[in-house]
Design an enzyme around this catalytic site. Structure first.
Site, PDB file in Angstrom:
ATOM      1  N   LYS A  22       0.487  -1.118  -0.030  1.00 29.42           N
ATOM      2  CA  LYS A  22      -0.146   0.065  -0.243  1.00 29.42           C
ATOM      3  C   LYS A  22       0.735   1.199  -0.310  1.00 29.42           C
ATOM      4  O   LYS A  22       0.765   2.188  -0.494  1.00 29.42           O
ATOM      5  CB  LYS A  22      -1.539   0.278   0.856  1.00 29.42           C
ATOM      6  CG  LYS A  22      -1.619   1.027   1.583  1.00 29.42           C
ATOM      7  CD  LYS A  22      -2.150   1.052   2.685  1.00 29.42           C
ATOM      8  CE  LYS A  22      -1.406   0.995   4.159  1.00 29.42           C
ATOM      9  NZ  LYS A  22      -1.153   3.126   4.254  1.00 29.42           N
ATOM     10  N   ASN A  23       1.807   1.637   1.080  1.00 36.38           N
ATOM     11  CA  ASN A  23       2.667   2.202   1.062  1.00 36.38           C
ATOM     12  C   ASN A  23       3.801   3.015   0.089  1.00 36.38           C
ATOM     13  O   ASN A  23       4.353   3.542  -0.248  1.00 36.38           O
ATOM     14  CB  ASN A  23       3.257   2.406   2.526  1.00 36.38           C
ATOM     15  CG  ASN A  23       2.373   2.540   3.611  1.00 36.38           C
ATOM     16  OD1 ASN A  23       1.427   2.808   3.413  1.00 36.38           O
ATOM     17  ND2 ASN A  23       3.297   2.290   4.626  1.00 36.38           N
ATOM     18  N   ARG A  92      -4.552  10.958   5.137  1.00 37.85           N
ATOM     19  CA  ARG A  92      -3.985  11.743   5.147  1.00 37.85           C
ATOM     20  C   ARG A  92      -2.871  11.334   4.032  1.00 37.85           C
ATOM     21  O   ARG A  92      -2.316  12.566   3.460  1.00 37.85           O
ATOM     22  CB  ARG A  92      -3.474  11.811   6.336  1.00 37.85           C
ATOM     23  CG  ARG A  92      -4.271  12.406   7.821  1.00 37.85           C
ATOM     24  CD  ARG A  92      -3.026  11.376   9.160  1.00 37.85           C
ATOM     25  NE  ARG A  92      -1.868  12.180   8.917  1.00 37.85           N
ATOM     26  CZ  ARG A  92      -1.576  13.427   8.935  1.00 37.85           C
ATOM     27  NH1 ARG A  92      -2.716  14.142   9.565  1.00 37.85           N
ATOM     28  NH2 ARG A  92      -0.787  13.980   9.076  1.00 37.85           N
ATOM     29  N   CYS A 116      -5.888  12.126  13.111  1.00 46.38           N
ATOM     30  CA  CYS A 116      -5.335  11.168  13.079  1.00 46.38           C
ATOM     31  C   CYS A 116      -5.486   9.905  14.290  1.00 46.38           C
ATOM     32  O   CYS A 116      -5.122  10.321  15.493  1.00 46.38           O
ATOM     33  CB  CYS A 116      -4.414  10.929  12.628  1.00 46.38           C
ATOM     34  SG  CYS A 116      -3.502   9.089  12.299  1.00 46.38           S
ATOM     35  N   ARG A 121       0.200  14.420  13.418  1.00 40.43           N
ATOM     36  CA  ARG A 121       0.903  13.728  12.206  1.00 40.43           C
ATOM     37  C   ARG A 121       0.991  15.128  11.447  1.00 40.43           C
ATOM     38  O   ARG A 121       0.397  15.394  10.811  1.00 40.43           O
ATOM     39  CB  ARG A 121       0.073  12.880  11.508  1.00 40.43           C
ATOM     40  CG  ARG A 121       0.742  11.088  12.019  1.00 40.43           C
ATOM     41  CD  ARG A 121      -0.282  10.232  11.187  1.00 40.43           C
ATOM     42  NE  ARG A 121       0.378   9.488  10.425  1.00 40.43           N
ATOM     43  CZ  ARG A 121       0.237   8.577   9.945  1.00 40.43           C
ATOM     44  NH1 ARG A 121      -1.421   8.246   9.671  1.00 40.43           N
ATOM     45  NH2 ARG A 121       0.510   7.828   9.284  1.00 40.43           N
ATOM     46  N   ASP A 124       5.232  19.430   9.112  1.00 39.38           N
ATOM     47  CA  ASP A 124       5.482  20.787   9.244  1.00 39.38           C
ATOM     48  C   ASP A 124       7.374  20.351   8.922  1.00 39.38           C
ATOM     49  O   ASP A 124       7.587  21.200   7.941  1.00 39.38           O
ATOM     50  CB  ASP A 124       5.987  21.115  10.452  1.00 39.38           C
ATOM     51  CG  ASP A 124       6.697  20.283  10.998  1.00 39.38           C
ATOM     52  OD1 ASP A 124       5.934  19.057  10.284  1.00 39.38           O
ATOM     53  OD2 ASP A 124       7.295  19.698  11.909  1.00 39.38           O
ATOM     54  N   ASP A 304       4.039  -0.026  11.817  1.00 45.10           N
ATOM     55  CA  ASP A 304       2.590  -0.387  11.290  1.00 45.10           C
ATOM     56  C   ASP A 304       2.719  -1.959  12.176  1.00 45.10           C
ATOM     57  O   ASP A 304       1.764  -2.950  11.381  1.00 45.10           O
ATOM     58  CB  ASP A 304       3.099  -0.250  10.055  1.00 45.10           C
ATOM     59  CG  ASP A 304       2.294   0.986   9.716  1.00 45.10           C
ATOM     60  OD1 ASP A 304       2.028   1.819  10.275  1.00 45.10           O
ATOM     61  OD2 ASP A 304       3.051   1.138   8.163  1.00 45.10           O
ATOM     62  N   ILE A 326       7.781   6.273  17.169  1.00 44.14           N
ATOM     63  CA  ILE A 326       6.937   6.933  15.883  1.00 44.14           C
ATOM     64  C   ILE A 326       5.996   7.585  16.687  1.00 44.14           C
ATOM     65  O   ILE A 326       5.356   9.089  15.787  1.00 44.14           O
ATOM     66  CB  ILE A 326       6.970   5.834  14.919  1.00 44.14           C
ATOM     67  CG1 ILE A 326       7.626   4.908  14.942  1.00 44.14           C
ATOM     68  CG2 ILE A 326       6.631   7.035  13.619  1.00 44.14           C
ATOM     69  CD1 ILE A 326       9.193   5.552  14.651  1.00 44.14           C
ATOM     70  N   ARG A 396      -9.242  -0.553   4.309  1.00 44.86           N
ATOM     71  CA  ARG A 396      -8.563   0.862   3.978  1.00 44.86           C
ATOM     72  C   ARG A 396      -6.769  -0.086   3.365  1.00 44.86           C
ATOM     73  O   ARG A 396      -6.169   0.877   2.160  1.00 44.86           O
ATOM     74  CB  ARG A 396      -7.620   2.034   4.895  1.00 44.86           C
ATOM     75  CG  ARG A 396      -8.851   2.883   5.022  1.00 44.86           C
ATOM     76  CD  ARG A 396      -8.272   4.317   6.135  1.00 44.86           C
ATOM     77  NE  ARG A 396      -6.584   4.087   5.811  1.00 44.86           N
ATOM     78  CZ  ARG A 396      -5.928   4.185   6.672  1.00 44.86           C
ATOM     79  NH1 ARG A 396      -6.432   4.467   8.065  1.00 44.86           N
ATOM     80  NH2 ARG A 396      -4.836   4.487   6.299  1.00 44.86           N
TER      81      ARG A 396
HETATM   82  C1  UD1 Z   1       4.582   6.584   7.036  1.00 47.35           C
HETATM   83  C2  UD1 Z   1       2.976   5.485   7.017  1.00 47.35           C
HETATM   84  C3  UD1 Z   1       3.094   5.246   7.888  1.00 47.35           C
HETATM   85  C4  UD1 Z   1       3.849   4.245   8.646  1.00 47.35           C
HETATM   86  C5  UD1 Z   1       4.534   6.283   8.528  1.00 47.35           C
HETATM   87  C6  UD1 Z   1       5.697   5.692   9.618  1.00 47.35           C
HETATM   88  C7  UD1 Z   1       1.853   5.825   4.127  1.00 47.35           C
HETATM   89  C8  UD1 Z   1       1.171   6.392   3.407  1.00 47.35           C
HETATM   90  N1  UD1 Z   1       2.157   5.660   5.487  1.00 47.35           N
HETATM   91  O1  UD1 Z   1       3.380   7.351   7.411  1.00 47.35           O
HETATM   92  O2  UD1 Z   1       2.179   3.887   7.660  1.00 47.35           O
HETATM   93  O3  UD1 Z   1       3.410   4.489   9.915  1.00 47.35           O
HETATM   94  O4  UD1 Z   1       4.932   6.233   7.814  1.00 47.35           O
HETATM   95  O5  UD1 Z   1       6.156   4.297   9.018  1.00 47.35           O
HETATM   96  O6  UD1 Z   1       3.384   5.887   3.529  1.00 47.35           O
HETATM   97  N2  UD1 Z   1       6.130  14.519  11.359  1.00 47.35           N
HETATM   98  C9  UD1 Z   1       6.415  15.407  12.091  1.00 47.35           C
HETATM   99  N3  UD1 Z   1       6.701  16.160  11.170  1.00 47.35           N
HETATM  100  C10 UD1 Z   1       6.317  16.338  10.200  1.00 47.35           C
HETATM  101  C11 UD1 Z   1       6.125  14.643   9.422  1.00 47.35           C
HETATM  102  C12 UD1 Z   1       6.036  13.601  10.158  1.00 47.35           C
HETATM  103  O7  UD1 Z   1       6.587  15.772  13.288  1.00 47.35           O
HETATM  104  O8  UD1 Z   1       6.716  17.168   8.801  1.00 47.35           O
HETATM  105  C13 UD1 Z   1       6.221  12.689  12.935  1.00 47.35           C
HETATM  106  C14 UD1 Z   1       4.734  12.837  13.031  1.00 47.35           C
HETATM  107  O9  UD1 Z   1       3.486  13.409  13.429  1.00 47.35           O
HETATM  108  C15 UD1 Z   1       4.610  11.194  13.099  1.00 47.35           C
HETATM  109  C16 UD1 Z   1       6.639  10.790  12.754  1.00 47.35           C
HETATM  110  O10 UD1 Z   1       7.666  11.612  12.179  1.00 47.35           O
HETATM  111  O11 UD1 Z   1       5.539  11.340  14.633  1.00 47.35           O
HETATM  112  C17 UD1 Z   1       6.649   9.523  11.622  1.00 47.35           C
HETATM  113  O12 UD1 Z   1       5.550  10.774  10.506  1.00 47.35           O
HETATM  114  P1  UD1 Z   1       6.080  10.254   9.058  1.00 47.35           P
HETATM  115  O13 UD1 Z   1       7.335   9.406   8.747  1.00 47.35           O
HETATM  116  O14 UD1 Z   1       5.717  11.695   8.259  1.00 47.35           O
HETATM  117  O15 UD1 Z   1       4.829   9.125   8.660  1.00 47.35           O
HETATM  118  P2  UD1 Z   1       4.160   9.005   6.984  1.00 47.35           P
HETATM  119  O16 UD1 Z   1       4.626   9.564   6.056  1.00 47.35           O
HETATM  120  O17 UD1 Z   1       2.640   9.638   8.091  1.00 47.35           O
END
Ligand code: UD1
Length: 416
Positions: A22-23, A92, A116, A121, A124, A304, A326, A396
């Site tokens: 999926k990802n 998201r 979420c 999440r 920034d 995950d 995470i 999903r």
């Molecule tokens: C992706 C995966 C999700 C997986 C996650 C972590 C997809 C569609 N989803 O989610 O299944 O659980 O990676 O492996 O691929 N964060 C910030 N600022 C930002 C971005 C992220 O603080 O700008 C924080 C988030 O709040 C969270 C952590 O970083 O606590 C990890 O987020 P991120 O790695 O970005 O996960 P996703 O890409 O949303």
């Protein structure tokens, strides 16, 4: 709304083939926005999140066909560079279209993703990185308004290796002017899959699979054809399902290296693991015992698979300690597992699990995708019947979940 009725006690035995990740599929679809010619993506799972991304691309004017796991995406001659709230609030991950839209069309109007269930999440890092590449970004009335005639290459250091931020910035950099370096980039296998797709489109990227990605921007991205990698999270879910029923399950169609730490932890808990080129088999030679796990960015233990592993460890002898690093709210599943007779306490981002000899079936509710899978897994070994509500979360991300589980001997039906 649909629910699963699981009759516990069946020992799972047999083989199951994972679907495309999926990802990864979602990001390849997002990258197609930048292509000037047709893209073909194979092994695309038919799951709700893919249908949502498809809805988003169609909204933008792209033409899509998805038949027998092959998706064809044809660019639009008159694209709409926007992602409406109605679609983004369903998923998201839609935020990953921001970089591709902005770099390809010079402006983007993308709804801010909302709350979420697994924690706040932020986005920034996505916005900061694009701003460092020269984008003018404001958030107004719940929408991200981004403009940049042409993004320019920059040196970007990610405060934390966010998967989504790495992907958004990587895609944006492909058509920026000059060189972009992303440091402390995430290294998840799905990002490597995306980078390989981008290379085929004509992008110039080095450092793929490492913490430092270097991208030379190009003016034009053409067409690409790629097969999505097997879903490591789905694979891990079936292995854990096999283990919790003390069965023997072979999972096929994935790269075992993508599950390295998970397999290591399952061995440590007492599972026997065999590995081939593109398969993994689990069996249980004796008692399972408690272990310690901390979730971390890849190649660390994936968040995950944390809820599914917590379900398994609820049935292992002794005490397990699980730390979630995470997401800040990913232990919501614990209250539901305790309804099934587990003995788990949480404090902040730690869970202490006292293994119990047996779980007992009960009505429970899926709070998110992986929590839902964990509850089904727990139900497989619980005495009596477990009814899992709100399984739209599971739809999903898992293709034909109940069919695949029934294929290895589970007693599970979907009812309305
Ligand atoms: C992706 C995966 C999700 C997986 C996650 C972590 C997809 C569609 N989803 O989610 O299944 O659980 O990676 O492996 O691929 N964060 C910030 N600022 C930002 C971005 C992220 O603080 O700008 C924080 C988030 O709040 C969270 C952590 O970083 O606590 C990890 O987020 P991120 O790695 O970005 O996960 P996703 O890409 O949303």
């Amino acid at each position: 709304m649909d629910k699963y009725v699981v009759e516990g006690g069946a020992t799972l035995k047999g083989s199951v083939r994972v679907s495309g990740a999926k990802n990864s599929a979602l990001k390849l679809m997002a990258a197609s926005i930048m292509a000037s010619e047709e893209c073909v993506i194979r092994n695309v799972p038919d799951i709700a999140d893919v249908r949502t991304m498809r809805e988003l691309l169609v909204h933008m004017g792209l033409e899509l066909e998805h038949e027998s796991k092959t998706m064809r995406i044809v660019p639009s001659s008159n694209p709409r560079p926007e992602a409406p709230y109605e679609i983004v609030q369903k998923m998201r991950a839609s935020i990953v279209v921001l970089g591709p839209i902005l770099t390809r069309f010079g402006s983007a109007h993308v709804a801010m993703p909302g709350g979420c269930n697994i924690g706040s999440r932020q986005i920034d890092l996505h916005i900061k990185g694009l701003t460092e590449m020269g984008a003018d970004i404001s958030v107004l009335h719940g929408f991200i308004e981004a403009k940049a005639k042409r993004l320019k290459g920059a040196r970007i250091y990610l405060e934390l290796p966010s998967v989504g931020a790495t992907e958004n910035l990587l895609m944006a950099a492909c058509m920026a002017k000059g060189t972009t370096i992303i440091e402390n980039a995430a290294m998840e296998p799905e990002i490597t899959d995306l980078a390989e797709f981008l290379l085929k489109l004509g992008a110039r990227i080095t450092g793929i699979g490492t913490h430092t990605l270097e991208i030379q921007g190009v003016d034009y991205l053409g067409s690409a054809e790629q097969t999505v990698i097997g879903d490591r999270v789905e694979g891990g879910t079936f292995l854990i399902a096999g283990a919790i029923t003390r069965g023997e399950v072979k999972v096929e169609g994935l790269n075992p290296l993508h599950l390295d730490i998970v397999l290591e932890k399952m061995r440590e808990a007492g599972c026997a693991i065999e590995v081939g080129d593109n398969w993994v088999r689990v069996s249980i030679p004796g008692e399972l015992t408690g272990i310690e796990i901390s979730t971390l960015p890849y190649p660390g233990f994936p968040t995950d698979l944390q809820p599914q592993m917590v379900a398994l460890l609820s049935t292992a002898q002794g005490i397990s300690f699980v730390t979630e690093n995470i997401f800040d709210n990913r232990f919501m599943v614990v209250d539901e597992l305790n309804r099934l007779g587990a003995n788990i306490k949480t404090r902040n981002h730690h869970a202490i699990i006292h293994g119990v000899p047996r779980l007992s079936g009960a009505p429970v509710t899926a709070t998110d995708l992986r929590a839902g899978a964990a509850l089904v897994i727990a139900g497989l070994c619980a005495e009596g019947e477990t009814v899992v509500h709100d399984i739209y979360h599971i739809d999903r991300g898992y293709e034909c979940f109940e069919d695949k589980l029934r294929g290895v001997g589970a007693k599970i039906v979907r009812t309305s």
